[in-house]
Write an enzyme that holds these catalytic residues in place. Sequence first.
Site, PDB file in Angstrom:
ATOM      1  N   SER A 187       5.532   2.907   4.359  1.00 29.16           N
ATOM      2  CA  SER A 187       6.915   3.359   4.493  1.00 29.16           C
ATOM      3  C   SER A 187       7.851   2.149   4.382  1.00 29.16           C
ATOM      4  O   SER A 187       7.811   1.429   3.396  1.00 29.16           O
ATOM      5  CB  SER A 187       7.083   4.147   5.787  1.00 29.16           C
ATOM      6  N   ASP A 273       5.876  14.232  -0.058  1.00 21.72           N
ATOM      7  CA  ASP A 273       6.596  13.312   0.811  1.00 21.72           C
ATOM      8  C   ASP A 273       8.101  13.445   0.588  1.00 21.72           C
ATOM      9  O   ASP A 273       8.615  13.063  -0.469  1.00 21.72           O
ATOM     10  CB  ASP A 273       6.144  11.879   0.532  1.00 21.72           C
ATOM     11  N   HIS A 308       4.596  12.481   4.113  1.00 17.47           N
ATOM     12  CA  HIS A 308       4.774  11.050   4.361  1.00 17.47           C
ATOM     13  C   HIS A 308       3.557  10.423   5.028  1.00 17.47           C
ATOM     14  O   HIS A 308       3.385   9.208   4.988  1.00 17.47           O
ATOM     15  CB  HIS A 308       6.026  10.832   5.213  1.00 17.47           C
TER      16      HIS A 308
END
Length: 329
Positions: A187, A273, A308
């Site tokens: 991330s 995501d 994610h």
Amino acid sequence: MPAFDLPLQDLERHRPEPDEPGDFDVYWAAALKEAAQRDPLVSVRPVETGLRLTRTWDVTFRGYAGDPIRAWFSLPADARKPLPAVVEYVGYGRGRGLPHERLTWVNAGYAHLLMDNRGQGDHYGNGGDTPDPHTVVSGGPGPAVRGLLSPPDYYYRRLITDAVRAVTAVRSLPGVDPVRTAAVGNSQGGGLALAVAGLVHDLTAVLVTAPFLCGIRRSLELTDTGPYGEIAAYLSVRRGCEETAYRTLSYVDGVSFARRAQAPAHFGTGLRDTVCPPSGVYAAFNRYGELSGGHPRKEIHAYPFNGHEGGEAEQVRRQLSWLNSQLAH
């Protein structure tokens, strides 16, 4: 959430023109030159963690503008020779937490430096220990919008400079083989690792999963989840400032860093995501290394039914195997 971005066959061909300012390299050369004028290490103190198979130190190094940045540095307790190093960067809103939280890389036999995020650590996890003394610049409360309308003052100029300096710092620590260094993150951490790959040209490897700040303009058009949502909310109030914001963001887009990278690279993304859309990840992957003068080894793993979280432990298993082939003798 069903798949919302391009189909996989289109993602594999997705190579948008980079949204890159003409002075991109000058901007980053100036930031890094200023930071490099100082010795990296401030202090290295052993800490007691209760772990018998790992030794850990509380490290402070100098980042952007010489600001003190905290990190945890760990070695296997039985290490007898210098080890390849993994520098890990953490996600948005997270700090370095506690030293026993992240043991994967040191348990795999690497020296491990976990960098704190300046001015973050209050969203989740176990907090951080690094303030950001430059938060007086204009912008909203979230890091993604601090200084957004001024490229020299933007938050990620500082955080990315810190990330580069973390590599310099780990190479100065005892027990580290400085010629074998990898950058790793998920991330926001993946975005930082990718930026480091574009700015530090002698990395041995880079591993990024669901990297933030890739294909930023398209990502802002696709999603208002997570940090991109903070930017959208800020611009919903600062009407008419969109192009000014986009110019600032163009200095930190992971696609531009990816183009300049030279190290072998391992990517991962979940095709559902909505936090870091997969088209941004593929834009960086497909242009990875194109300005480096070579053809660095790269591979990407897509998880069609994941968001994610991506491949979670399966992705880590793949990373461990891949990194061993790059770093371990």
